[in-house]
Design a protein around this motif. Structure first.
Motif, mmCIF file in Angstrom:
data_model
loop_
_atom_site.group_PDB
_atom_site.id
_atom_site.type_symbol
_atom_site.label_atom_id
_atom_site.label_comp_id
_atom_site.label_asym_id
_atom_site.label_seq_id
_atom_site.Cartn_x
_atom_site.Cartn_y
_atom_site.Cartn_z
ATOM 1 N N ASP A 138 0.804 -1.221 0.000
ATOM 2 C CA ASP A 138 0.000 0.000 0.000
ATOM 3 C C ASP A 138 0.836 1.269 0.000
ATOM 4 O OD1 ASP A 138 1.002 -0.146 2.565
ATOM 5 O OD2 ASP A 138 -0.944 -0.042 3.571
ATOM 6 N N ARG A 139 2.175 1.128 -0.048
ATOM 7 C CA ARG A 139 3.037 2.305 -0.145
ATOM 8 C C ARG A 139 4.393 1.914 -0.727
ATOM 9 N NH1 ARG A 139 6.315 3.410 4.606
ATOM 10 N NH2 ARG A 139 6.040 1.838 6.241
ATOM 11 N N GLY A 177 -1.020 -1.189 -4.131
ATOM 12 C CA GLY A 177 -1.969 -2.256 -3.839
ATOM 13 C C GLY A 177 -2.384 -3.016 -5.078
#
Length: 411
Positions: free
Chosen positions: A174-175, A203
Motif C-alpha cells: 500500500d506504499r 496495492g
C-alpha cells in the motif's frame, strides 16, 4: 597453490582480498566469480549506467593491473558448484585449493512467477550483462512498466521517465519502499514521482504478462487492468545465495549466520555481504540482513581481520543511499522498530529529513536532499549521542543540537 579463496567477486569479495593484503597477508589469494567481467560496482547499474553516464570501465573497482600487482588472482567466469574441505570445484571442473575460505556469495533477484514472465522485453537489474541489455532496449521503448516500488524499481523508473518514456510503477503493497522508510517518506516519493509524470499504482498485483511474437506487450493486474508495455523492469527484491554454505553445514537463517567478526558457525570460515545475516550493528541484539555497499565493505574488513588474527574494526553506523532523478535519499542507522518520528524541513520544497526514535532514543534518519542533517545524525549515532525529538521539532540546525547532546546507549 593454496592460500585464501574468496568465493564471490562482488563488493565484499574484492574488499576482503584488498583488506587481507593491507593487513600484511602475503599468501596466495584467489577471488572467484561467475560473471565474465572484472569486479565492478553494482549501485550505478540502475542509475548512472542506464543513463549512459558511465561504462564498464568506470564501474570497475580497481584498475586492470591492480590485482596482478598485488598478487590477487581473479578467476572470472567460473561458478563454484561445490566446496570440500580444501578444494572448491567450479562448473567447468576446475579445482581451486585453499587453506582459508571466505564466502561472499551475494544474492540473486527474485523472479516474477506469473504467466508470460519469460517473455522478451522483461528485465531484471542485478548484473552488468542484464543492465547492458536493458540500456539497449530502453533506447527504443516508449511505454515502460516497472514492477516493484522499492529502491531499484524507483531508480529505474526515474531514469526511464527522465529519458521521456511513458512510465508506470506497480507496487503490491500500500506504499512505496515500505520496508525501509516511514509513511511520510513513502507518501513523499509517490507524490514526487507523480509530479514528474510517472504513474504509480499501489496495492496492485501482477497476474500475467502477455506479448506478441514472444515480446511483452502488456502487464495484467488482478483488478482486470491491462497496462500497455513494450518494456518491463522487475524489481521485487533479492534472496541471499546460501546453497554452498548449506552444503558446508553452515547455519543459515534467511542468510548465512555470522557474528560481529564475520565468523560463520564454523569459525574457520568467514562470510560477508548480502548473503549474510548478522547481529544488529548498533545494539548487538537479534539478526539483520543488510543489502548495502557500506555493510559489504565493513563485513569484509572484519572477515579479513578474523583471517589474519587481528581485532576487527569497530562497527560502523549503517548507511545507504538512493538517487531518483534529482532526489537524493541518504539513510543512516536502522529505523526498524521505531515508535516515534520527528520531521524537519520542507516536503513541498523536496528538502527535508525524518529522524526515527525508539523509546526516546535516536536510531536513524532519512534525509532527502538534506546532506547536513544526514551527516549530523550519522555522527551522533556513531558517538552515541541523542538528538531529542522535541528539540528537533523546534527547528534550528541539527549541529547546534548535537553540540549540547547527551550520550545514550542505543536500545
Amino acid at each position: 597453490m593454496s592460500g585464501t579463496l574468496v568465493v564471490g567477486a562482488g563488493q565484499a569479495g574484492v574488499q576482503l582480498a584488498v583488506s587481507l593484503r593491507e593487513a600484511g597477508d602475503a599468501g596466495p589469494i584467489t577471488v572467484v566469480g561467475a560473471e565474465p567481467d572484472a569486479p565492478y560496482q553494482r549501485p550505478p547499474l540502475s542509475k548512472a549506467f542506464l543513463l549512459g553516464r558511465t561504462d564498464a570501465t568506470g564501474l570497475a573497482f580497481r584498475t586492470p593491473g591492480y590485482y596482478a600487482d598485488h598478487g590477487i588472482e581473479l578467476a572470472t567466469g567460473e561458478r563454484v558448484s561445490d566446496i570440500g574441505d580444501s578444494c572448491a570445484i567450479t562448473a567447468s571442473g576446475r579445482c581451486l585449493e585453499f587453506e582459508q575460505l571466505a564466502l561472499t556469495l551475494g544474492a540473486r533477484v527474485r523472479r516474477l512467477d506469473v504467466p508470460g514472465g519469460d517473455l522478451a522485453g522483461v528485465h531484471y537489474i542485478r548484473e552488468l550483462a542484464s543492465a547492458r541489455r536493458l540500456r539497449a532496449e530502453l533506447d527504443d521503448a516508449e511505454r515502460v512498466v516497472v514492477i516493484g516500488g522499492g529502491f531499484i524499481g524507483l531508480e529505474t523508473a526515474a531514469v526511464a521517465r527522465g529519458l521521456g518514456r511513458d512510465v508506470t510503477v506497480v507496487e503490491a503493497a500500500d506504499r512505496l519502499i515500505g520496508r525501509a522508510v516511514a509513511t511520510t517518506v513513502s507518501d513523499f516519493y509517490r507524490q514526487a514521482h507523480e509530479r514528474r509524470g510517472t504513474r504509480v499504482r499501489l496495492g496492485s498485483t501482477v497476474v500475467a504478462l502477455t506479448g506478441d511474437g514472444g515480446t511483452v506487450r502488456a502487464v495484467h493486474l488482478a483488478d482486470g487492468t491491462e497496462l500497455p508495455a513494450d518494456l518491463v523492469v522487475v524489481g521485487i527484491g533479492v534472496t541471499p545465495r546460501t546453497e554452498l554454505a548449506e552444503r558446508l553445514g553452515l547455519e543459515c537463517d534467511g542468510g548465512i549466520v555470522v557474528d560481529a567478526a564475520a565468523r560463520t558457525s564454523r569459525p574457520e570460515i568467514v562470510a560477508a555481504g548480502d548473503c549474510t545475516v548478522r547481529p544488529h550493528v548498533l545494539t548487538g541484539e537479534g539478526r539483520v540482513r543488510l543489502e548495502s555497499v557500506q555493510n559489504a565493505v565493513s563485513q569484509a574488513k572484519a572477515a579479513a581481520a578474523t583471517l589474519t588474527g587481528t581485532p576487527p574494526p569497530r562497527p560502523e553506523v549503517p548507511w545507504f543511499w538512493s538517487d531518483q532523478a534529482d532526489l537524493k535519499l541518504q539513510i543512516a542507522g536502522l529505523s526498524a522498530g521505531h515508535d516515534e518520528t520527528a520531521v524537519r524541513g520542507n516536503l513541498d520544497a523536496e528538502r527535508f529529513s525524518v529522524l526515527y526514535y525508539r523509546r526516546g532514543t535516536l536510531i536513524a534518519v532519512d534525509a532527502v536532499n538534506a546532506p547536513a542533517d544526514y551527516l549530523t545524525v550519522r555522527k551522533a549515532l556513531g558517538v552515541g549521542l541523542n538528538l531529542p525529538a522535541e528539540r528537533v521539532r523546534e527547528g534550528g540546525p541539527l549541529k547546534e543540537i548535537l553540540a549540547t547532546a547527551k550520550g545514550t546507549r542505543p536500545c
